[in-house]
Design a protein around this motif. Structure first.
Motif, PDB file in Angstrom:
ATOM      1  N   PHE A 116       0.834  -1.200   0.000  1.00  0.00           N
ATOM      2  CA  PHE A 116       0.000   0.000   0.000  1.00  0.00           C
ATOM      3  C   PHE A 116       0.873   1.255   0.000  1.00  0.00           C
ATOM      4  O   PHE A 116       0.628   2.199  -0.740  1.00  0.00           O
ATOM      5  N   GLU A 117       1.927   1.241   0.824  1.00  0.00           N
ATOM      6  CA  GLU A 117       2.847   2.371   0.887  1.00  0.00           C
ATOM      7  C   GLU A 117       3.496   2.606  -0.468  1.00  0.00           C
ATOM      8  O   GLU A 117       3.611   3.746  -0.930  1.00  0.00           O
ATOM      9  N   ASP A 119       2.254   1.834  -3.386  1.00  0.00           N
ATOM     10  CA  ASP A 119       1.223   2.385  -4.266  1.00  0.00           C
ATOM     11  C   ASP A 119       0.999   3.871  -3.992  1.00  0.00           C
ATOM     12  O   ASP A 119       0.798   4.665  -4.917  1.00  0.00           O
ATOM     13  N   LEU A 120       1.025   4.265  -2.705  1.00  0.00           N
ATOM     14  CA  LEU A 120       0.869   5.675  -2.351  1.00  0.00           C
ATOM     15  C   LEU A 120       2.027   6.508  -2.907  1.00  0.00           C
ATOM     16  O   LEU A 120       1.814   7.611  -3.417  1.00  0.00           O
ATOM     17  N   ALA A 123       1.435   6.965  -6.548  1.00  0.00           N
ATOM     18  CA  ALA A 123       0.331   7.901  -6.803  1.00  0.00           C
ATOM     19  C   ALA A 123       0.780   9.340  -6.543  1.00  0.00           C
ATOM     20  O   ALA A 123       0.477  10.239  -7.337  1.00  0.00           O
ATOM     21  N   ARG A 124       1.506   9.570  -5.437  1.00  0.00           N
ATOM     22  CA  ARG A 124       1.975  10.929  -5.128  1.00  0.00           C
ATOM     23  C   ARG A 124       2.965  11.407  -6.183  1.00  0.00           C
ATOM     24  O   ARG A 124       2.946  12.580  -6.582  1.00  0.00           O
TER      25      ARG A 124
END
Length: 188
Positions: A116-117, A119-120, A123-124
């Motif tokens: 998840f990290e 993916d974040l 995305a950022r």
């Protein structure tokens, strides 16, 4: 035997803290590298550590995200270790032991958080890239020629007085760039 694995993502980072923890844990052999954790495929030292490990050994890492950033890679690595009879230990996540049901649950939760990290971060990064483009910031290598130089180059090509190599030399670019920039169809 305890086998350590340490990894940092960039050359600007330092894995001395990881090495110190692994040595403190009693790792007799430590593999380390500076490589992205995005994929396990491109990490030669991780592959060497797994190949080196024998039945009864323990592969030790400091944090789960040092091993992999995706659940697919994490599970593939753990399955490979289990098939060899090699245990797996994470120092900074107490209870991380894939031989127990609780350890497997913890492994999945922490692995999902690491994915998840990642993916974040992606995305950022993409949001930042799009915001920069909206502000007119251009990415990639800066153009070697100004618009005026490009127009002059095209004029030189159209005039036919200079060879493509002479034009390339005049503007400090490669000959094939002359064809590309002038819009010529053939690059002979």
């Amino acid at each position: 035997m305890k086998i350590g694995y340490a990894r940092v993502s960039t050359t600007g980072q330092d894995y001395n803290t990881q090495l110190s923890k692994l040595q403190g844990e009693g790792c007799e052999k430590i593999f380390s590298e500076k490589q992205s954790g995005k994929s396990a495929d491109n990490r030669a030292e991780l592959q060497r550590a797994i190949e080196f490990a024998r039945e009864g050994d323990v592969l030790v890492i400091t944090k789960l995200d040092r091993l992999a950033r995706s659940m697919g890679d994490l599970w593939a690595i753990v399955r490979e270790l289990e098939a060899k009879g090699v245990a797996f230990k994470v120092l900074d996540q107490a209870g991380m032991d894939t031989s127990s049901a609780t350890g497997k649950l913890l492994f999945n939760i922490l692995g999902s958080i690491a994915e998840f990290e990642r993916d974040l971060i992606n995305a950022r990064t993409e949001e930042g890239r799009q915001a920069a483009k909206a502000k007119g910031i251009k990415f990639g290598r800066k153009a070697k020629l100004t618009d005026d130089q490009l127009a002059a180059l095209r004029g030189d090509v159209d005039s036919g007085y200079l060879t493509k190599q002479e034009i390339a030399d005049k503007y400090g670019i490669a000959r094939n760039s002359v064809y590309r920039l002038a819009g010529a169809k053939d690059a002979a």
